[in-house]
Design a protein around this motif. Structure first.
Motif, mmCIF file in Angstrom:
data_model
loop_
_atom_site.group_PDB
_atom_site.id
_atom_site.type_symbol
_atom_site.label_atom_id
_atom_site.label_comp_id
_atom_site.label_asym_id
_atom_site.label_seq_id
_atom_site.Cartn_x
_atom_site.Cartn_y
_atom_site.Cartn_z
ATOM 1 N N PHE A 59 0.836 -1.194 0.000
ATOM 2 C CA PHE A 59 0.000 0.000 0.000
ATOM 3 C C PHE A 59 0.872 1.245 0.000
ATOM 4 O O PHE A 59 1.956 1.269 0.594
ATOM 5 N N ALA A 60 0.382 2.298 -0.631
ATOM 6 C CA ALA A 60 0.989 3.617 -0.443
ATOM 7 C C ALA A 60 0.622 4.097 0.957
ATOM 8 O O ALA A 60 -0.467 3.797 1.452
ATOM 9 N N PRO A 61 1.516 4.826 1.616
ATOM 10 C CA PRO A 61 1.210 5.330 2.959
ATOM 11 C C PRO A 61 -0.053 6.181 3.006
ATOM 12 O O PRO A 61 -0.672 6.319 4.065
ATOM 13 N N THR A 62 -0.434 6.749 1.852
ATOM 14 C CA THR A 62 -1.616 7.620 1.795
ATOM 15 C C THR A 62 -2.900 6.860 1.464
ATOM 16 O O THR A 62 -3.965 7.478 1.325
ATOM 17 N N SER A 63 -2.838 5.544 1.328
ATOM 18 C CA SER A 63 -4.028 4.766 0.972
ATOM 19 C C SER A 63 -5.148 5.003 1.981
ATOM 20 O O SER A 63 -4.943 4.883 3.188
ATOM 21 N N PRO A 64 -6.355 5.307 1.496
ATOM 22 C CA PRO A 64 -7.470 5.572 2.414
ATOM 23 C C PRO A 64 -7.977 4.330 3.133
ATOM 24 O O PRO A 64 -8.751 4.448 4.078
ATOM 25 N N VAL A 65 -7.548 3.152 2.719
ATOM 26 C CA VAL A 65 -8.050 1.946 3.377
ATOM 27 C C VAL A 65 -7.172 1.502 4.546
ATOM 28 O O VAL A 65 -7.572 0.620 5.313
ATOM 29 N N ILE A 66 -6.005 2.108 4.721
ATOM 30 C CA ILE A 66 -5.094 1.669 5.780
ATOM 31 C C ILE A 66 -5.738 1.819 7.149
ATOM 32 O O ILE A 66 -5.738 0.891 7.960
ATOM 33 N N ALA A 67 -6.276 2.975 7.428
ATOM 34 C CA ALA A 67 -6.909 3.207 8.726
ATOM 35 C C ALA A 67 -8.426 3.270 8.597
ATOM 36 O O ALA A 67 -9.116 3.598 9.559
ATOM 37 N N GLY A 68 -8.936 2.943 7.404
ATOM 38 C CA GLY A 68 -10.369 3.012 7.169
ATOM 39 C C GLY A 68 -11.102 1.752 7.602
ATOM 40 O O GLY A 68 -10.519 0.804 8.120
ATOM 41 N N THR A 69 -12.401 1.747 7.363
ATOM 42 C CA THR A 69 -13.252 0.616 7.710
ATOM 43 C C THR A 69 -13.525 -0.229 6.470
ATOM 44 O O THR A 69 -13.220 0.169 5.343
#
Length: 231
Positions: A59-69
């Motif tokens: 993942f890119a560090p900016t991926s919205p799914v990293i800390a998303g639901t």
């Protein structure tokens, strides 16, 4: 540095109890192949949307799914899957993610058992669903060590809102000031600060030390260093 007066530790799950990239890269590759029915271009389009490099399996560090639901991930992927309802996609992601093999950064049983023997309560507050979270903790042999497991679908607003963290403190019967929130993302640490908890960042997710430091009392390489910090 030592943190004193700690009655409970609240852990994030992905990127904290389990190394993020090592745990989730393989699962993402599998579901993209499955959802695209083997169509490489279709899989690549979905990967771009969630900022996942299929070649590097990262993942890119900016991926919205990293800390998303899971709901967030379904919203993003659903743009490419008009034939699939949002509810069906959420169910698919939850069920398949529950089977994803988690990779801990350190041996978890001795670490967490050590805190339990010291009388420190422990809980999990994750933006993953409660069902897959319980499945992952069960397979790791550590579910029984936590007093409460809260996911984004457990009835509280997900992080970075502090609601889930405050709910844990209330359920555990501990003042927020006596809880340490441990996480790998700014979502975890911002929520911890807003809840009045002390915060520890770990580098087993996708965020850097510079990303986490403004929101953390201390940043550690991984949770294996916690016994040195929590008195």
């Amino acid at each position: 540095m030592k943190l004193t007066g700690v009655s409970a530790i609240l852990f994030d799950k992905d990127g904290t109890l389990f190394d993020f990239s090592a745990s989730w890269a393989g699962w993402v590759c599998r579901i993209l192949d499955d959802l695209s029915k083997g169509n490489t271009a279709h899989a690549s389009a979905m990967a771009t949307t969630i900022q996942f490099d299929m070649g590097a399996r990262r993942f890119a560090p900016t991926s919205p799914v990293i800390a998303g639901t899971i709901d967030d991930a379904a919203e993003l992927l659903g743009v490419h899957l008009p034939q699939m309802s949002h509810k069906a996609l959420v169910t698919y992601l939850a069920e398949t993610s529950a089977d994803a093999p988690m990779v801990p950064p350190v041996p978890l049983v001795p670490l967490l058992s050590g805190f339990q023997k010291r009388g420190v309560l422990m809980g999990v507050a994750t933006n993953d669903g409660e069902m897959p979270a319980r499945a992952h903790l069960t397979r790791a042999g550590i579910l029984h060590l936590f007093s409460h497991i809260l996911g984004y679908d457990s009835g509280f607003t997900p992080k970075p809102d502090p609601a889930m963290l405050l709910a844990y403190a209330q359920l555990a019967g501990v003042a927020p000031q006596a809880v340490v929130m441990v996480g790998d993302s700014t979502h975890d640490l911002v929520a911890g600060q807003a809840a009045g908890m002390r915060t520890i960042g770990v580098l087993t997710g996708m965020a850097s030390k510079d990303d986490l430091a403004p929101f953390a009392d201390i940043v550690l390489p991984d949770i294996g260093h916690l016994p040195d910090i929590i008195a």
